[in-house]
Write a protein that holds these residues in place. Structure first.
Motif, short mmCIF file in Angstrom:
data_model
loop_
_atom_site.label_atom_id
_atom_site.label_comp_id
_atom_site.label_asym_id
_atom_site.label_seq_id
_atom_site.Cartn_x
_atom_site.Cartn_y
_atom_site.Cartn_z
N ALA A 134 -3.22 6.90 5.98
CA ALA A 134 -3.48 7.71 7.18
C ALA A 134 -3.60 6.84 8.44
CB ALA A 134 -4.75 8.53 6.99
N LEU A 135 -3.77 5.53 8.24
CA LEU A 135 -3.81 4.60 9.38
C LEU A 135 -2.44 4.44 10.02
CD1 LEU A 135 -5.90 1.79 7.66
CD2 LEU A 135 -6.72 3.31 9.47
N ASP A 136 -1.40 4.78 9.28
CA ASP A 136 -0.03 4.56 9.74
C ASP A 136 0.75 5.87 9.70
OD1 ASP A 136 2.48 3.48 10.36
OD2 ASP A 136 2.87 2.95 8.27
N PRO A 137 0.62 6.70 10.74
CA PRO A 137 1.30 8.00 10.74
C PRO A 137 2.81 7.88 10.67
CG PRO A 137 -0.12 7.74 12.69
CD PRO A 137 -0.19 6.47 11.93
N ALA A 138 3.36 6.72 11.03
CA ALA A 138 4.81 6.52 10.96
C ALA A 138 5.30 6.39 9.51
CB ALA A 138 5.22 5.29 11.76
N GLY A 139 4.38 6.20 8.60
CA GLY A 139 4.75 6.17 7.18
C GLY A 139 5.31 4.86 6.68
N LYS A 140 5.11 3.77 7.42
CA LYS A 140 5.63 2.47 6.97
C LYS A 140 4.77 1.84 5.87
CE LYS A 140 5.66 1.10 11.21
NZ LYS A 140 5.69 0.29 12.43
N ALA A 144 2.79 1.06 -2.42
CA ALA A 144 2.56 -0.30 -2.91
C ALA A 144 1.76 -1.13 -1.91
CB ALA A 144 3.89 -0.97 -3.23
N ARG A 145 2.15 -1.08 -0.64
CA ARG A 145 1.44 -1.85 0.38
C ARG A 145 0.02 -1.32 0.59
NH1 ARG A 145 3.88 -2.12 5.82
NH2 ARG A 145 2.15 -3.58 6.13
N ALA A 146 -0.13 -0.01 0.54
CA ALA A 146 -1.47 0.57 0.71
C ALA A 146 -2.39 0.16 -0.43
CB ALA A 146 -1.37 2.09 0.82
N LEU A 147 -1.88 0.17 -1.66
CA LEU A 147 -2.69 -0.26 -2.80
C LEU A 147 -3.01 -1.74 -2.70
CD1 LEU A 147 -4.13 0.35 -5.45
CD2 LEU A 147 -1.94 0.03 -6.64
N ALA A 148 -2.05 -2.56 -2.24
CA ALA A 148 -2.31 -3.98 -2.07
C ALA A 148 -3.42 -4.21 -1.05
CB ALA A 148 -1.03 -4.70 -1.64
N LEU A 149 -3.39 -3.46 0.05
CA LEU A 149 -4.44 -3.57 1.07
C LEU A 149 -5.79 -3.18 0.50
CD1 LEU A 149 -5.59 -3.75 3.97
CD2 LEU A 149 -4.79 -1.40 4.32
N VAL A 150 -5.84 -2.04 -0.18
CA VAL A 150 -7.09 -1.55 -0.76
C VAL A 150 -7.64 -2.56 -1.76
CG1 VAL A 150 -8.00 0.20 -2.36
CG2 VAL A 150 -6.68 0.90 -0.34
N VAL A 195 -6.93 -3.60 9.40
CA VAL A 195 -6.58 -2.31 9.98
C VAL A 195 -5.77 -2.51 11.27
CG1 VAL A 195 -7.55 -0.28 11.15
CG2 VAL A 195 -8.43 -0.97 8.90
N GLU A 196 -6.21 -3.44 12.10
CA GLU A 196 -5.51 -3.72 13.35
C GLU A 196 -4.09 -4.21 13.10
OE1 GLU A 196 -8.00 -6.42 15.49
OE2 GLU A 196 -9.59 -4.92 15.75
N ALA A 197 -3.88 -4.93 12.00
CA ALA A 197 -2.55 -5.45 11.68
C ALA A 197 -1.59 -4.33 11.29
CB ALA A 197 -2.65 -6.46 10.54
N ILE A 198 -2.13 -3.19 10.84
CA ILE A 198 -1.28 -2.06 10.46
C ILE A 198 -0.81 -1.31 11.71
CG2 ILE A 198 -1.28 0.19 9.30
CD1 ILE A 198 -3.34 -1.07 7.34
N ALA A 199 -1.69 -1.19 12.68
CA ALA A 199 -1.39 -0.39 13.88
C ALA A 199 -0.24 -0.98 14.68
CB ALA A 199 -2.64 -0.30 14.73
#
Length: 199
Positions: A134-140, A144-150, A195-199
């Motif tokens: 949800a941090l990345d509304p553009a869907g990038k 896999a990347r979201a699970l790696a971040l978590v 989080v800032e790196a995602i935006a």
């Protein structure tokens, strides 16, 4: 079996599984610790695998109580992710046996993983992945990347939570206490930086 008796039994089993691992904690040892016979313990749980599953489910349910109180709040995705990870960190600092058992489950279960019928923490991980996405509304930020971040964020929280005895012996009680006082702030900095790196 009363609810309080069951709770005590699960907490004792949790401590022994955390200290000795699944293979090192015998049903006989758990029963002895509780003042029960092995047969009485097996009567309530069937076998060691089922008791272990109940312990993991108990940890998962306690964690769900923590997250449910956060989910009812109207938080922006970045604040929600930070709040969830910090809440998990605090819960593990308050429940070191649960934290250690989760670590053992990640490291020691290669033989059992193929036969595991339930992954009790999966829904919690999926919640965090969805929050990260949800941090990345553009869907990038794909699955896999979201699970790696978590996993990176939870790993930072979890690793410190289980390291207290070793850090105390290595650096002394005073330095560990000082580090513990500083750790949540550093964890929040890490979360916000990612989080800032995602935006």
């Amino acid at each position: 079996m009363s609810e309080s008796t069951r709770e005590q039994l699960l907490l004792t089993a949790q401590r022994l599984f955390a200290e000795r691992g699944f293979y090192g904690a015998s049903i006989a040892a758990i029963a002895t610790e509780l003042g029960l016979t092995k047969q009485a313990l097996l009567h309530h749980f069937g076998n060691k695998e089922k008791l272990y599953g109940q312990v993991l489910q108990h940890i998962s349910e306690n964690l769900s109580e923590v997250t449910d109180s956060i989910l009812v709040k109207s938080l922006a995705p970045a604040e929600r992710l930070e709040t969830l990870v910090v809440a998990q960190y605090r819960d593990q600092m308050d429940n070191p046996h649960a934290a250690r058992l989760i670590m053992r489950e990640l490291l020691d279960n290669e033989e059992r993983a193929a036969q595991a019928g339930s992954w009790y923490l999966r829904s919690y991980l999926e919640l965090l992945v969805a929050t990260a996405q949800a941090l990345d509304p553009a869907g990038k930020l794909d699955d896999a990347r979201a699970l790696a971040l978590v996993y990176q964020l939870l790993g930072a929280a979890h690793y410190f939570a289980v390291s207290g005895p070793t850090l105390t012996q290595t650096f002394g009680a005073q330095r560990y206490a000082q580090t513990r006082s500083a750790y949540e702030h550093e964890l929040r900095v890490l979360i916000r930086t990612r989080v800032e790196a995602i935006a």
